[in-house]
Motif scaffolding. Structure first.
Motif, PDB file in Angstrom:
ATOM      1  N   UNK A 109      40.742  25.378  31.988  1.00 26.06           N
ATOM      2  CA  UNK A 109      41.597  26.282  32.751  1.00 26.06           C
ATOM      3  C   UNK A 109      43.024  26.431  32.240  1.00 26.06           C
ATOM      4  N   UNK A 110      43.495  25.415  31.509  1.00 27.19           N
ATOM      5  CA  UNK A 110      44.935  25.366  31.250  1.00 27.19           C
ATOM      6  C   UNK A 110      45.458  26.618  30.538  1.00 27.19           C
ATOM      7  N   UNK A 111      44.756  27.017  29.459  1.00 31.69           N
ATOM      8  CA  UNK A 111      45.246  28.182  28.696  1.00 31.69           C
ATOM      9  C   UNK A 111      45.174  29.452  29.541  1.00 31.69           C
ATOM     10  N   UNK A 112      44.118  29.579  30.327  1.00 30.21           N
ATOM     11  CA  UNK A 112      43.992  30.736  31.216  1.00 30.21           C
ATOM     12  C   UNK A 112      45.176  30.797  32.170  1.00 30.21           C
ATOM     13  N   UNK A 113      45.514  29.606  32.715  1.00 28.80           N
ATOM     14  CA  UNK A 113      46.612  29.543  33.670  1.00 28.80           C
ATOM     15  C   UNK A 113      47.932  29.912  33.001  1.00 28.80           C
ATOM     16  N   UNK A 114      48.141  29.343  31.804  1.00 29.26           N
ATOM     17  CA  UNK A 114      49.395  29.618  31.070  1.00 29.26           C
ATOM     18  C   UNK A 114      49.527  31.120  30.811  1.00 29.26           C
ATOM     19  N   UNK A 115      48.446  31.725  30.340  1.00 27.83           N
ATOM     20  CA  UNK A 115      48.478  33.166  30.068  1.00 27.83           C
ATOM     21  C   UNK A 115      48.768  33.969  31.321  1.00 27.83           C
ATOM     22  N   UNK A 116      48.117  33.586  32.422  1.00 28.75           N
ATOM     23  CA  UNK A 116      48.318  34.307  33.678  1.00 28.75           C
ATOM     24  C   UNK A 116      49.771  34.249  34.101  1.00 28.75           C
ATOM     25  N   UNK A 117      50.316  33.032  34.024  1.00 26.56           N
ATOM     26  CA  UNK A 117      51.699  32.847  34.465  1.00 26.56           C
ATOM     27  C   UNK A 117      52.658  33.655  33.591  1.00 26.56           C
ATOM     28  N   UNK A 118      52.370  33.696  32.283  1.00 29.76           N
ATOM     29  CA  UNK A 118      53.244  34.446  31.373  1.00 29.76           C
ATOM     30  C   UNK A 118      53.171  35.945  31.602  1.00 29.76           C
ATOM     31  N   UNK A 119      52.026  36.390  32.064  1.00 32.14           N
ATOM     32  CA  UNK A 119      51.957  37.823  32.347  1.00 32.14           C
ATOM     33  C   UNK A 119      52.407  38.117  33.781  1.00 32.14           C
ATOM     34  N   UNK A 120      53.312  37.235  34.269  1.00 34.30           N
ATOM     35  CA  UNK A 120      53.982  37.425  35.564  1.00 34.30           C
ATOM     36  C   UNK A 120      53.018  37.450  36.750  1.00 34.30           C
ATOM     37  N   UNK A 121      51.894  36.766  36.550  1.00 34.70           N
ATOM     38  CA  UNK A 121      50.997  36.621  37.687  1.00 34.70           C
ATOM     39  C   UNK A 121      51.070  35.152  38.153  1.00 34.70           C
ATOM     40  N   UNK A 122      50.391  34.848  39.222  1.00 32.36           N
ATOM     41  CA  UNK A 122      50.311  33.431  39.612  1.00 32.36           C
ATOM     42  C   UNK A 122      48.904  32.952  39.339  1.00 32.36           C
ATOM     43  N   UNK A 123      48.778  31.606  39.228  1.00 32.39           N
ATOM     44  CA  UNK A 123      47.445  31.049  39.020  1.00 32.39           C
ATOM     45  C   UNK A 123      47.201  29.909  40.006  1.00 32.39           C
ATOM     46  N   UNK A 124      46.395  30.180  41.003  1.00 30.85           N
ATOM     47  CA  UNK A 124      46.004  29.115  41.940  1.00 30.85           C
ATOM     48  C   UNK A 124      44.485  29.124  42.073  1.00 30.85           C
ATOM     49  N   UNK A 125      43.867  27.945  42.025  1.00 36.39           N
ATOM     50  CA  UNK A 125      42.408  27.908  42.184  1.00 36.39           C
ATOM     51  C   UNK A 125      42.021  28.404  43.575  1.00 36.39           C
ATOM     52  N   UNK A 126      40.851  28.982  43.669  1.00 35.38           N
ATOM     53  CA  UNK A 126      40.385  29.400  44.993  1.00 35.38           C
ATOM     54  C   UNK A 126      40.078  28.141  45.817  1.00 35.38           C
ATOM     55  N   UNK A 127      40.219  28.247  47.163  1.00 38.77           N
ATOM     56  CA  UNK A 127      40.039  27.051  48.011  1.00 38.77           C
ATOM     57  C   UNK A 127      38.738  26.309  47.706  1.00 38.77           C
ATOM     58  N   UNK A 128      38.854  25.012  47.689  1.00 40.81           N
ATOM     59  CA  UNK A 128      37.707  24.168  47.353  1.00 40.81           C
ATOM     60  C   UNK A 128      36.818  23.998  48.582  1.00 40.81           C
ATOM     61  N   UNK A 129      35.567  24.148  48.386  1.00 46.99           N
ATOM     62  CA  UNK A 129      34.649  23.989  49.510  1.00 46.99           C
ATOM     63  C   UNK A 129      33.955  22.667  49.470  1.00 46.99           C
TER      64      UNK A 129
END
Lengths: 129, 597
Positions: A109-129
């Motif tokens: 997930x890390x690179x996906x998260x980094x990319x998301x954050x850089x493109x001015x989005x947020x990255x939070x996992x969906x709630x854990x069930x």
């Protein structure tokens, strides 16, 4: 993109570095081992993004994030933790950081998260069930 | 001059003698059993009855003897002979009713009694007024007096030995009465045989004379039989009462022995108002008061100051309504020291349903209480140590092993791309390792969560409970309504762990046992207490289970564990039926003063 890695575990910092350095557009500008050092390095190195562990000695990631958010609002923050907790994710959102990555899933997930954050989005996992 | 006998009257005289003897046996038993003035009354009454018996035996015997001349009697002399018979009987009764009978006493008694009977006989003979001179053959005269004394000795001996109520069966008594009754006429008729009547024509002293007639003999017999009958009946009724009294006093004595022999229990009685009315050595040993110091005082002085105004009265009231009331708690000794007591008060009612008072049995169980307390203390400590150990392992797994596995995973991810440039098999191997590490991470996380939720330490109770409750609701399909202040803050670690465990245990119980579709958790934090309430709407605890829980304090391991954890921290745990409708509510309270972390 200049990234500061903050984690009290050396092995974890190295793992993060190994993943990030795969990418040519990412530069790991520094490392810190606790929240206090993270604040200092943030001022000193002015990174674009801080990957910030939550549980650390001296000063925890949450407190450090609060401090950095008020004093360096332009710096992006990705909280990084062993916990898989919806409460923690909610808390991170309330805190105003850009994202949250579980250490156990960092490999995927890390690179996906980094990319998301850089493109001015947020990255939070969906709630854990 | 020859006399002749009417044998029917002889038989009657013998019967009267036997009856008189039987009366003597009964009367002597009464005389022995009685004390003081009652004893004197028994001796007097007995002597009159017996004396009358012997005397009337004599006169019936005289009536049986008919001479060819008319016989009259001088009544003052007759009266003297009656007195002699009564005196002889009194002596006999006095001797046999003594505690001990030795030979000198028996001999003296029989000489006096025998002489009395002989005196009666010969005085009676002297009362005869007839136109003849009565003379006695010395040998037979002496024999008759000797027989009187010997018969008296036998009578005294037999009576003494068979007077005890329990030793003498009715058969034995009748046997004795027959022997004695037969001996008295023997003496009489020997005396009669000694008498010789020679006709004379001298002047007859006829002042104070009475004639014997059929009416006279009937009257004498009737009165005698009546008197003897009354004496026998009275004596036997008295005997029955006396046996009962004896049995009663024997059981009373046994009861006293029992109560006084008990040293480990305080056994005492209270009046209906609650004043001490009896006191045993066990009570003295337990409470320190001597009986003269405490009898008459109200029993509330055994209670500590703070309980004195309410608890004693409540105990009596409960005993009245429920029959008895048991209580465990602190009591105070005379010297002010305290002990932990187990006490039972029982209401005592008479046959008409009037409250007579209370019995109270109290035992000092301080040692047992201390032992129980220390067992509880140890088990509480063990739980704490266990929690601490689990927390430690969980942290190690979470912080150290977990983090390293996370690092390993990232390293393998970094390696994966490069491995594919080396060979397909290398890439494959890295891929397999990635799966293994992911699997291992999951295992480690599960184990550490089961041991102790790491989030509890890192983020506090509120977050940990919210996460747990969310997970629980999804697994169990039970709708959980959680109410916890947003700014709950942090509590000391043991408090957070204890509360988390209570919530965890209660939810598990609800899931397993209650069949409730819903659970409500309310956690609040006031100035004084942190309280946690977990309520369900399930089938609830059975009344039996609840009363067992209440009475014995015995509970399942889970509830006991919760209770001990809380007790260690100065808190309490209560389990009650649901407030509105069915279900159960678990209430945990912890003192907030201890919660400054």
């Amino acid at each position: 993109m200049r990234i500061l890695i903050v984690d009290d575990h050396e092995a974890v910092r190295e793992g993060v570095r190994a993943i990030l350095t795969k990418r040519n557009d990412i530069e790991v500008c520094g490392e810190a081992v606790n929240g206090q050092e993270a604040i200092e390095k943030a001022f000193e190195l002015r990174p674009d993004l801080i990957i910030l562990d939550i549980n650390m000695p001296i000063l925890g990631g949450i407190s450090a994030a609060k401090e950095i958010k008020t004093r360096l609002p332009q710096v992006l923050i990705l909280l990084f933790s062993m916990h898989q907790s919806n409460q923690l994710i909610r808390e991170a959102q309330l805190l105003g950081v850009q994202g949250y990555v579980n250490k156990g899933q960092a490999g995927a997930m890390l690179l996906t998260a980094v990319d998301a954050v850089f493109s001015m989005k947020t990255f939070f996992p969906s709630p854990i069930g | 001059m020859k006399g002749s006998y009417d044998y029917r009257l002889v038989a009657l005289s013998v019967f009267i003698a036997v009856l008189a003897s039987y009366a003597a046996l009964e009367l002597s038993a009464r005389t022995t059993a009685a004390r003081g003035r009652v004893r004197l009354a028994w001796i007097a009454g007995g002597a009159i009855a017996m004396g009358l018996g012997i005397w009337s035996m004599h006169y019936i015997g005289m009536l049986a003897f008919s001479l060819p001349v008319s016989v009259l009697y001088d009544w003052p002399t007759v009266l003297i002979s009656l007195l002699a018979a009564v005196f002889a009987s009194a002596v006999a009764l006095f001797v046999v009713s003594r505690r001990r009978l030795d030979w000198p006493r028996a001999l003296a008694g029989s000489v006096i009694m025998g002489s009395g009977i002989a005196t009666m006989h010969y005085t009676g003979m002297a009362a005869m007024r007839l136109p003849a001179i009565c003379s006695y053959r010395p040998s037979l005269l002496i024999l008759s007096v000797g027989l009187a004394i010997a018969i008296s000795l036998v009578a005294i001996w037999l009576t003494f030995h068979f007077r005890e109520d329990d030793r003498a069966s009715a058969g034995w008594k009748i046997g004795c009465a027959v022997i004695m009754g037969a001996s008295i006429p023997t003496m009489h008729y020997t005396g009669m045989a000694a008498a010789q009547f020679t006709p004379s024509s001298g002047p007859l002293d006829t002042s104070h004379v009475v004639s014997t007639s059929t009416l006279g003999f009937t009257g004498v017999s009737a009165v005698t039989l009546l008197v003897l009958g009354v004496a026998v009946v009275t004596a036997s009724i008295e005997r029955r009462f006396s046996i009962q009294k004896l049995q009663l006093s024997a059981s009373e004595r046994l009861y006293q022995l029992l109560v006084n022999g008990v040293k480990d229990y305080a056994i005492f009685m209270l009046t209906p108002e609650g004043n001490v009315s009896s006191w045993n050595p066990g009570a003295e040993r337990t409470k320190g008061y001597r009986s003269e110091e405490i009898i008459g005082r109200h029993f509330s002085c055994f209670y500590p100051e703070e309980d004195r105004s309410s608890k004693p009265a409540q105990q009596l009231q409960r005993a009245i309504t429920e029959g008895s009331a048991e209580d465990e708690g602190w009591r105070v000794r005379k010297d002010g020291s305290k002990f932990w007591a187990d006490a039972v008060v029982t209401a005592l009612w008479d046959s008409e349903g009037v409250l007579q008072g209370f019995s109270k049995v109290t035992r000092d169980i301080t040692e047992r209480k201390q032992a129980e307390d220390s067992v509880r203390e140890v088990s509480g400590r063990l739980l704490q140590i266990q929690d601490e150990e689990r927390r430690h392992f969980a942290r190690e797994l979470h912080d150290s092993a977990g983090q390293m596995l996370a690092a390993l995973h990232m390293n393998l991810v970094a390696l994966e791309a490069e491995a594919s440039t080396i060979s397909g098999s290398a890439a494959n191997l890295v891929h397999k390792n990635l799966d293994l590490v992911a699997e291992l991470s999951k295992e480690v996380r599960t184990i550490s969560h089961l041991l102790h939720p790491p989030l509890l330490d890192d983020l506090g109770l509120s977050a940990a409970i919210r996460d747990y409750v969310q997970g629980f609701a999804e697994r169990s399909k039970i709708n959980v309504d959680l109410e916890i202040p947003t700014e709950f803050g942090r509590l000391p670690r043991e408090f957070e762990t204890a509360i988390f465990r209570v919530v965890q245990e209660s939810l598990t119980n609800i899931h397993r046992h209650s069949e409730s579709p819903i659970a409500r958790i309310r956690i609040s934090h006031s100035e004084k207490t942190v309280s946690v309430e977990i309520q369900d709407e399930g089938k609830g605890m059975s009344p039996e289970k609840r009363s067992e829980l209440k009475l014995t304090g015995k509970a399942g391991v889970g509830i006991r564990g919760m209770r001990e954890r809380l007790r260690q921290l100065g808190g309490t745990l209560e389990i009650e039926p649901g407030r509105n409708g069915p279900g159960t509510v678990v209430i945990a309270r912890l003192p907030a003063s201890n919660t400054r972390g």
